[in-house]
Structures are given as C-alpha cells and as structure tokens.
Design a protein around this motif. Structure first.
Motif, PDB file in Angstrom:
ATOM      1  N   ASP A   1      12.638 -45.842 -41.789  1.00 40.83           N
ATOM      2  CA  ASP A   1      14.093 -45.677 -41.759  1.00 40.83           C
ATOM      3  C   ASP A   1      14.734 -47.059 -41.768  1.00 40.83           C
ATOM      4  O   ASP A   1      14.149 -48.046 -41.312  1.00 40.83           O
ATOM      5  CB  ASP A   1      14.510 -44.908 -40.508  1.00 40.83           C
ATOM      6  CG  ASP A   1      15.922 -44.350 -40.612  1.00 40.83           C
ATOM      7  OD1 ASP A   1      16.493 -44.330 -41.723  1.00 40.83           O
ATOM      8  OD2 ASP A   1      16.453 -43.928 -39.567  1.00 40.83           O
TER       9      ASP A   1
ATOM     10  N   LEU B   1      11.306 -36.680 -45.949  1.00 35.40           N
ATOM     11  CA  LEU B   1      11.229 -38.130 -46.110  1.00 35.40           C
ATOM     12  C   LEU B   1       9.810 -38.691 -46.000  1.00 35.40           C
ATOM     13  O   LEU B   1       9.637 -39.906 -45.843  1.00 35.40           O
ATOM     14  CB  LEU B   1      12.187 -38.862 -45.154  1.00 35.40           C
ATOM     15  CG  LEU B   1      13.663 -38.570 -45.372  1.00 35.40           C
ATOM     16  CD1 LEU B   1      14.522 -39.372 -44.399  1.00 35.40           C
ATOM     17  CD2 LEU B   1      14.084 -38.865 -46.803  1.00 35.40           C
TER      18      LEU B   1
ATOM     19  N   LYS C   1      17.701 -36.830 -44.908  1.00 35.82           N
ATOM     20  CA  LYS C   1      16.653 -35.836 -44.658  1.00 35.82           C
ATOM     21  C   LYS C   1      17.164 -34.482 -45.143  1.00 35.82           C
ATOM     22  O   LYS C   1      18.314 -34.126 -44.915  1.00 35.82           O
ATOM     23  CB  LYS C   1      16.310 -35.788 -43.171  1.00 35.82           C
ATOM     24  CG  LYS C   1      15.019 -35.077 -42.893  1.00 35.82           C
ATOM     25  CD  LYS C   1      14.573 -35.291 -41.467  1.00 35.82           C
ATOM     26  CE  LYS C   1      13.155 -34.797 -41.340  1.00 35.82           C
ATOM     27  NZ  LYS C   1      12.553 -35.186 -40.091  1.00 35.82           N
TER      28      LYS C   1
ATOM     29  N   SER D   1      17.693 -42.046 -42.965  1.00 40.60           N
ATOM     30  CA  SER D   1      17.406 -40.767 -42.297  1.00 40.60           C
ATOM     31  C   SER D   1      18.541 -39.754 -42.440  1.00 40.60           C
ATOM     32  O   SER D   1      18.327 -38.559 -42.249  1.00 40.60           O
ATOM     33  CB  SER D   1      17.070 -40.990 -40.822  1.00 40.60           C
ATOM     34  OG  SER D   1      18.115 -41.664 -40.168  1.00 40.60           O
TER      35      SER D   1
END
Length: 187
Positions: free
Chosen positions: A51, A159, A68, A65
């Motif tokens: 991240d 991710l 996601k 992030s």
C-alpha cells in the motif's frame, strides 16, 4: 618428463584448485540463493501489493488500498522513457474499455513534477480510471523492487498480485480486456 604429462599435471592441479575453492564457497554463490525479487513477488501474491499514499498532480492524495474491490494496474513510468510513451495510450484505452472495473495507477518516477502534466496533456490524460501520481523520492518504486521503467503490477480485486510485467504491453487489445474480465471472475 614429456610435455603432455606436464600439461596433464598442470590441468589436474588447476582442477583441484577450482574444486577446493568451489567446496569452500558453494553456499555463498548467487546461484544457490533465491533472488530477493522472488521473495517480494511471492509476498505480493500472498499478502497483496504494498500500500502507498502518493500525491496526484492536482495535489490531492491517492491511497492504493482505496481501490480494493477493483482490478488495478500499478504502472511505473517516466516522461523520458520511450517505451512508456508507447504504452500509456493503450493503458488509457484499457481503462476506458473496462468502464470503472479497472483503475490504472500510473506512478511517475520523474525527478521534476512539472515535467509530468504537459506530457499527459498530449495524450488527453487525465481520463476516468487513469490516476497519475508522483513518486517524488522513489520510495514506492523501491518498495515494489522496480529497477527500470516501464514495469506494471496487475492486482486482483483483493489487491493481491496477479502478474508482474517488465517492459511494454499493448493494453488496449481485446485479449487484454478478456484477461482482466477473467481475472475479475477469479478468486
């Protein structure tokens, strides 16, 4: 002693020396170690892409992030990179064709932020689904183990890394769209 016999003794002594050196240094040889890149790739496949939070060109922040649930391409590039110049338009086409299912996060590695916007303007970027951020001190580049540009990391909806690509791709093809649609369906 004849010359062949002397040559044979020298060759035997050299071979013994090489074998002795190899026996003492075998564990230190690079071929007997897993490359650091492999461990990083394995970690990305299992734990997800590292991240990061970087600045967009407009000064707002982007956090990876936050994406996601979408497919992601994290692409490292630079304005001075000729292969990047070839690749960026096809990435923008892919983002348009995937209509919100995929986000391209284009991580600019240029030294000067002011070089980036005029370059992108020539390609009609920004576009929906195509985010551009600047890695001012190359910290994200190092976290991803990027050694040269372009390099791309394809992230699944959770991710986790699906694939790493070194060099350019033609992202705007039907095959690329099908790949990402299949990736979206896989878990």
């Amino acid at each position: 002693m004849n010359a062949y016999f002397k040559g044979g003794l020298v060759a035997l002594a050299v071979a013994a020396g090489i074998y002795s050196w190899y026996s003492m240094n075998e564990s230190k040889l690079v071929v007997n170690k897993t490359p650091d890149d492999f461990a990083l790739i394995t970690r990305m496949e299992n734990e997800g892409l590292p991240d990061f939070e970087l600045e967009r060109l407009d000064g707002t922040m982007l956090k990876l992030s936050d994406y996601k649930g979408k497919l992601v391409i994290v692409n490292f590039w630079a304005t001075w990179c000729n292969p990047c110049v070839e690749e960026i338009p096809s990435m923008a086409r892919l983002a348009e064709r995937m209509k919100g299912e995929l986000v391209v996060v284009a991580v600019a590695t240029d030294e000067k932020k002011e070089d980036i916007a005029p370059f992108l303007k020539a390609f009609g970027i920004p576009k929906p689904g195509f985010e551009v951020v600047w890695d001012r001190n190359h910290s994200v580049m190092r976290a991803y183990g990027v050694k040269k540009v372009p390099e791309s990391f394809l992230g699944k909806t959770d991710l986790r890394l699906a694939r790493k690509i070194v060099g350019i791709e033609d992202w705007g093809t039907d095959n690329a769209v099908e790949f990402f649609k299949d990736l979206r369906g896989s878990k």
